[in-house]
Design an enzyme around this catalytic site. Structure first.
Site, PDB file in Angstrom:
ATOM      1  N   GLY A 167      -5.295 -22.555  20.352  1.00  0.00           N
ATOM      2  CA  GLY A 167      -4.830 -22.584  21.742  1.00  0.00           C
ATOM      3  C   GLY A 167      -3.924 -23.781  21.984  1.00  0.00           C
ATOM      4  O   GLY A 167      -4.248 -24.901  21.583  1.00  0.00           O
ATOM      5  N   GLN A 190     -22.354 -20.686  28.580  1.00  0.00           N
ATOM      6  CA  GLN A 190     -22.837 -21.922  27.935  1.00  0.00           C
ATOM      7  C   GLN A 190     -22.420 -21.956  26.461  1.00  0.00           C
ATOM      8  O   GLN A 190     -21.371 -21.439  26.143  1.00  0.00           O
ATOM      9  CB  GLN A 190     -24.352 -22.084  28.120  1.00  0.00           C
ATOM     10  CG  GLN A 190     -24.771 -22.285  29.566  1.00  0.00           C
ATOM     11  CD  GLN A 190     -24.704 -21.009  30.388  1.00  0.00           C
ATOM     12  OE1 GLN A 190     -25.329 -20.025  30.042  1.00  0.00           O
ATOM     13  NE2 GLN A 190     -23.975 -21.047  31.466  1.00  0.00           N
ATOM     14  N   ASP A 211     -17.624 -24.897  27.992  1.00  0.00           N
ATOM     15  CA  ASP A 211     -16.264 -25.154  28.470  1.00  0.00           C
ATOM     16  C   ASP A 211     -15.247 -25.260  27.338  1.00  0.00           C
ATOM     17  O   ASP A 211     -14.266 -25.999  27.422  1.00  0.00           O
ATOM     18  CB  ASP A 211     -16.228 -26.430  29.341  1.00  0.00           C
ATOM     19  CG  ASP A 211     -17.235 -26.351  30.470  1.00  0.00           C
ATOM     20  OD1 ASP A 211     -17.412 -25.250  31.014  1.00  0.00           O
ATOM     21  OD2 ASP A 211     -17.852 -27.380  30.793  1.00  0.00           O
ATOM     22  N   GLY A 269     -18.829 -21.432  34.223  1.00  0.00           N
ATOM     23  CA  GLY A 269     -17.565 -21.519  34.937  1.00  0.00           C
ATOM     24  C   GLY A 269     -16.455 -21.278  33.935  1.00  0.00           C
ATOM     25  O   GLY A 269     -16.263 -22.062  33.021  1.00  0.00           O
ATOM     26  N   HIS A 270     -15.798 -20.132  34.059  1.00  0.00           N
ATOM     27  CA  HIS A 270     -14.715 -19.801  33.134  1.00  0.00           C
ATOM     28  C   HIS A 270     -13.410 -19.767  33.921  1.00  0.00           C
ATOM     29  O   HIS A 270     -13.286 -18.997  34.869  1.00  0.00           O
ATOM     30  CB  HIS A 270     -14.938 -18.422  32.497  1.00  0.00           C
ATOM     31  CG  HIS A 270     -16.272 -18.262  31.839  1.00  0.00           C
ATOM     32  ND1 HIS A 270     -16.737 -19.143  30.892  1.00  0.00           N
ATOM     33  CD2 HIS A 270     -17.227 -17.329  31.986  1.00  0.00           C
ATOM     34  CE1 HIS A 270     -17.931 -18.737  30.490  1.00  0.00           C
ATOM     35  NE2 HIS A 270     -18.260 -17.648  31.145  1.00  0.00           N
ATOM     36  N   LYS A 298     -13.922 -20.104  26.554  1.00  0.00           N
ATOM     37  CA  LYS A 298     -14.382 -18.743  26.231  1.00  0.00           C
ATOM     38  C   LYS A 298     -13.709 -17.710  27.142  1.00  0.00           C
ATOM     39  O   LYS A 298     -13.355 -16.623  26.714  1.00  0.00           O
ATOM     40  CB  LYS A 298     -15.912 -18.653  26.411  1.00  0.00           C
ATOM     41  CG  LYS A 298     -16.675 -19.581  25.474  1.00  0.00           C
ATOM     42  CD  LYS A 298     -18.168 -19.540  25.731  1.00  0.00           C
ATOM     43  CE  LYS A 298     -18.611 -20.200  27.020  1.00  0.00           C
ATOM     44  NZ  LYS A 298     -18.418 -21.659  27.079  1.00  0.00           N
TER      45      LYS A 298
HETATM   46  P1  GDP Z   1     -15.336 -21.684  29.331  1.00  0.00           P
HETATM   47  O1  GDP Z   1     -16.464 -22.035  30.233  1.00  0.00           O
HETATM   48  O2  GDP Z   1     -15.677 -21.762  27.884  1.00  0.00           O
HETATM   49  O3  GDP Z   1     -14.687 -20.359  29.678  1.00  0.00           O
HETATM   50  O4  GDP Z   1     -14.217 -22.804  29.562  1.00  0.00           O
HETATM   51  P2  GDP Z   1     -13.707 -23.419  30.972  1.00  0.00           P
HETATM   52  O5  GDP Z   1     -12.860 -22.404  31.634  1.00  0.00           O
HETATM   53  O6  GDP Z   1     -14.850 -23.977  31.730  1.00  0.00           O
HETATM   54  O7  GDP Z   1     -12.876 -24.668  30.473  1.00  0.00           O
HETATM   55  C1  GDP Z   1     -11.780 -24.522  29.624  1.00  0.00           C
HETATM   56  C2  GDP Z   1     -10.515 -25.034  30.366  1.00  0.00           C
HETATM   57  O8  GDP Z   1      -9.474 -25.209  29.433  1.00  0.00           O
HETATM   58  C3  GDP Z   1      -9.978 -24.049  31.384  1.00  0.00           C
HETATM   59  O9  GDP Z   1      -9.429 -24.787  32.455  1.00  0.00           O
HETATM   60  C4  GDP Z   1      -8.881 -23.295  30.641  1.00  0.00           C
HETATM   61  O10 GDP Z   1      -7.848 -22.808  31.488  1.00  0.00           O
HETATM   62  C5  GDP Z   1      -8.364 -24.386  29.746  1.00  0.00           C
HETATM   63  N1  GDP Z   1      -7.845 -23.947  28.433  1.00  0.00           N
HETATM   64  C6  GDP Z   1      -8.319 -22.971  27.608  1.00  0.00           C
HETATM   65  N2  GDP Z   1      -7.633 -22.974  26.450  1.00  0.00           N
HETATM   66  C7  GDP Z   1      -6.728 -23.980  26.536  1.00  0.00           C
HETATM   67  C8  GDP Z   1      -5.747 -24.515  25.640  1.00  0.00           C
HETATM   68  O11 GDP Z   1      -5.587 -24.073  24.507  1.00  0.00           O
HETATM   69  N3  GDP Z   1      -5.005 -25.579  26.088  1.00  0.00           N
HETATM   70  C9  GDP Z   1      -5.175 -26.113  27.341  1.00  0.00           C
HETATM   71  N4  GDP Z   1      -4.415 -27.154  27.699  1.00  0.00           N
HETATM   72  N5  GDP Z   1      -6.093 -25.632  28.201  1.00  0.00           N
HETATM   73  C10 GDP Z   1      -6.857 -24.590  27.800  1.00  0.00           C
HETATM   74  P1  IMO Z   2     -19.809 -22.437  30.577  1.00  0.00           P
HETATM   75  O1  IMO Z   2     -20.200 -20.990  30.407  1.00  0.00           O
HETATM   76  C1  IMO Z   2     -21.018 -26.638  30.447  1.00  0.00           C
HETATM   77  C2  IMO Z   2     -25.198 -27.513  31.461  1.00  0.00           C
HETATM   78  C3  IMO Z   2     -25.472 -28.271  32.744  1.00  0.00           C
HETATM   79  C4  IMO Z   2     -26.744 -29.020  32.337  1.00  0.00           C
HETATM   80  C5  IMO Z   2     -27.468 -28.002  31.483  1.00  0.00           C
HETATM   81  C6  IMO Z   2     -28.554 -27.228  32.224  1.00  0.00           C
HETATM   82  O2  IMO Z   2     -18.789 -22.690  31.612  1.00  0.00           O
HETATM   83  O3  IMO Z   2     -19.480 -23.037  29.233  1.00  0.00           O
HETATM   84  P2  IMO Z   2     -28.471 -25.275  34.030  1.00  0.00           P
HETATM   85  O4  IMO Z   2     -27.905 -25.240  35.415  1.00  0.00           O
HETATM   86  O5  IMO Z   2     -27.900 -24.251  33.114  1.00  0.00           O
HETATM   87  O6  IMO Z   2     -29.976 -25.272  34.011  1.00  0.00           O
HETATM   88  O7  IMO Z   2     -28.051 -26.728  33.453  1.00  0.00           O
HETATM   89  O8  IMO Z   2     -26.484 -27.106  30.996  1.00  0.00           O
HETATM   90  N1  IMO Z   2     -24.385 -26.280  31.647  1.00  0.00           N
HETATM   91  C7  IMO Z   2     -23.106 -26.175  31.260  1.00  0.00           C
HETATM   92  N2  IMO Z   2     -22.252 -27.090  30.741  1.00  0.00           N
HETATM   93  N3  IMO Z   2     -20.607 -25.355  30.619  1.00  0.00           N
HETATM   94  C8  IMO Z   2     -21.457 -24.417  31.109  1.00  0.00           C
HETATM   95  O9  IMO Z   2     -21.152 -23.114  31.171  1.00  0.00           O
HETATM   96  C9  IMO Z   2     -22.765 -24.815  31.500  1.00  0.00           C
HETATM   97  N4  IMO Z   2     -23.825 -24.173  32.027  1.00  0.00           N
HETATM   98  C10 IMO Z   2     -24.816 -25.088  32.099  1.00  0.00           C
HETATM   99  O10 IMO Z   2     -24.409 -29.147  33.056  1.00  0.00           O
HETATM  100  O11 IMO Z   2     -26.416 -30.120  31.506  1.00  0.00           O
HETATM  101 MG    MG Z   3     -16.931 -23.437  31.702  1.00  0.00          MG
END
Ligand code: GDP
Ligand code: IMO
Ligand code: MG
Length: 428
Positions: free
Chosen positions: A412, A223, A13, A40-41, A16
């Site tokens: 960012g 991840q 998270d 979850g992106h 990416k």
């Molecule tokens: P990922 O799994 O690595 O793609 O990240 P996620 O989407 O799960 O979580 C990142 C969150 O931060 C998302 O809600 C993005 O919209 C948000 N985000 C990404 N870059 C920035 C930033 O520079 N500032 C802020 N405030 N939010 C950001």
């Molecule tokens: P993105 O791509 C954050 C964590 C789960 C759990 C562990 C194992 O959005 O960064 P799993 O279901 O993969 O066997 O769970 O990994 N986990 C993540 N945490 N971001 C993710 O993906 C994750 N995908 C799995 O919360 O601790």
């Molecule tokens: Mg994510």
């Protein structure tokens, strides 16, 4: 341009999805190489928010060919749900390719993931319950199902029978659940065959040919480094290779074709699920970071655990992945803090360490050594150039760069596609 790897430096998270989306128009292929719909992106484009799970983030950019690589585990029901939801919003998913060697998440593995977690009780991993662990376990145990099997009904049946022979014993005798019928599984999977067929390809070969033509291929991780099955905080990890090595095995592209490794890193740290997290803040400071950063999971909605930036974690990610560039995200979230603590090392039972402890026992006992950096009052979300950032924010970025083992090329300052300060071109 050769291949570029984009991955997470912390526990996921990091942002990416946004980083991939920002490069989108300059890319030809975006390949997801590991994980499945545990990811979850969130990508924000022109005020519209998209949450992607199984599909590569490149799917939002017209012109990009999105690819689900051989290292991914695919839940076919989720694949088509996600495609339908995007198409209903006007996104064209028609170019999506799926590797014939990617593994399938059968419904029994979703069940097993959840009952296993329940059975573990306080020792649980905190998985996303999507069947990820059992499916990668089947792959390694050589009782997995691959995308190609959906096109050979008799082989598919044999494989499902072989898998269920053991799994039904476990479901019934250990977990007290009902046995799963072979027909039920086979019929469901065969039901997807016609819709799936045109997407399936020898994606490794296509990517080689694209690279030979000089096209740009981005290998996008789900991840992150600290959740990698080898290099992460085992056993509190996911079940795939989320690091740069996994980008090669999960896509079929050799290391000699990778020219850049971009790691996305948050200006603080978050983690979802169980496991060690040395800089975690469990009081009001953690709540404040969670509120400010809207740190709730994109996939499960769980509140993310929050803490300060951990420089040894970033350095470790730089080392394990051969990071050439960091994208530092969410700097805007830290605005308004007078001082910002950053972890520079650990205390472990009387010893001081500069690097991540070598054993998980030590990591569980590690207390962060914190240094405080000066904060800034200003809202920086409007910053688009380095000069737009207040001097204290610039110094925070420079201090992190100094500690983290690679240059910080992008900063960012908000979730939107435009909300970044570019210091060095990631594709230049
Ligand atoms: P990922 O799994 O690595 O793609 O990240 P996620 O989407 O799960 O979580 C990142 C969150 O931060 C998302 O809600 C993005 O919209 C948000 N985000 C990404 N870059 C920035 C930033 O520079 N500032 C802020 N405030 N939010 C950001
Ligand atoms: P993105 O791509 C954050 C964590 C789960 C759990 C562990 C194992 O959005 O960064 P799993 O279901 O993969 O066997 O769970 O990994 N986990 C993540 N945490 N971001 C993710 O993906 C994750 N995908 C799995 O919360 O601790
Ligand atoms: Mg994510």
């Amino acid at each position: 341009m050769p291949a570029i790897v984009l991955l997470g430096a912390q526990w996921g998270d990091e942002g990416k999805g946004k980083a991939t989306d920002q490069l989108g128009e300059r890319l030809d292929y975006v390949v997801k190489f590991n994980g499945g719909n545990n990811a979850g992106h969130t990508v924000v484009v022109g005020g519209e928010t998209y949450a992607l799970h199984l599909l590569p983030s490149g799917i939002l950019t017209p012109g990009v060919t999105p690819v689900i690589g051989n290292g991914v585990v695919v839940d076919l029901s989720v694949l088509f749900e996600e495609i339908d939801a995007l198409e209903a919003r006007g996104v064209d998913a028609g170019k999506l390719l799926v590797s014939s060697s990617a593994h399938l998440i059968p419904s029994y593995n979703r069940v097993l993931d959840r009952v296993t977690e329940r059975f573990l009780g306080s020792r649980k991993i905190g998985t996303t319950g999507r069947g990820i662990g059992p499916t990668y376990a089947d792959k390694m145990s050589r009782v997995g199902l691959r995308v190609e099997d959906v096109f050979d009904a008799s082989i598919l049946r044999q494989k499902v029978e072989a898998a269920l022979d053991l799994k039904n014993q476990v479901l019934v005798k250990v977990y007290n659940r009902r046995a799963v019928e072979v027909d039920e599984v086979v019929d469901e999977l065969l039901g997807y065959a016609d819709r799936l067929r045109p997407m399936v390809a020898d994606t490794g070969l296509l990517l080689h040919e694209a690279l030979d033509r000089g096209e740009t291929v981005l290998l996008e991780a789900g991840q992150a480094t600290m959740l990698d099955v080898d290099h992460g905080t085992y056993p509190f990890v996911t079940s795939s290779s989320a690091t740069a090595g996994g980008a090669c095995t999960g896509s079929g592209i050799p290391p000699t074709r990778v020219s850049r490794v971009v790691a996305v890193v948050k200006a603080y740290t978050t983690r979802v699920g169980e496991g060690p997290f040395p800089t975690e803040l469990s009081g009001p400071e953690g709540d404040a970071l969670r509120e400010a950063g809207a740190e709730f999971g994109t996939t499960t909605g769980r509140p993310r655990r929050c803490g300060w930036y951990d420089a040894p974690v970033a350095r470790y990610a730089a080392r394990v992945n051969g990071v050439t560039d960091f994208v530092l995200t969410k700097l805007d979230v830290l605005g308004g803090l007078e001082r910002i603590p950053v972890c520079t090392g650990y205390e472990v039972e009387g010893r001081t360490l500069d690097e991540l402890p070598a054993t998980q026992t030590d990591l569980h006992h590690a207390r962060p050594v914190l240094t405080e950096l000066e904060g800034w009052e200003e809202d920086i979300s409007g910053a688009r150039t380095w000069e737009d950032l207040p001097p204290a924010a610039q110094r925070y970025v420079e201090a992190l760069e100094e500690m983290s083992g690679a240059r910080i090329s992008v900063v960012g300052v908000g979730p939107g596609r435009e909300e970044s300060v570019v210091r060095h071109d990631l594709l230049g």
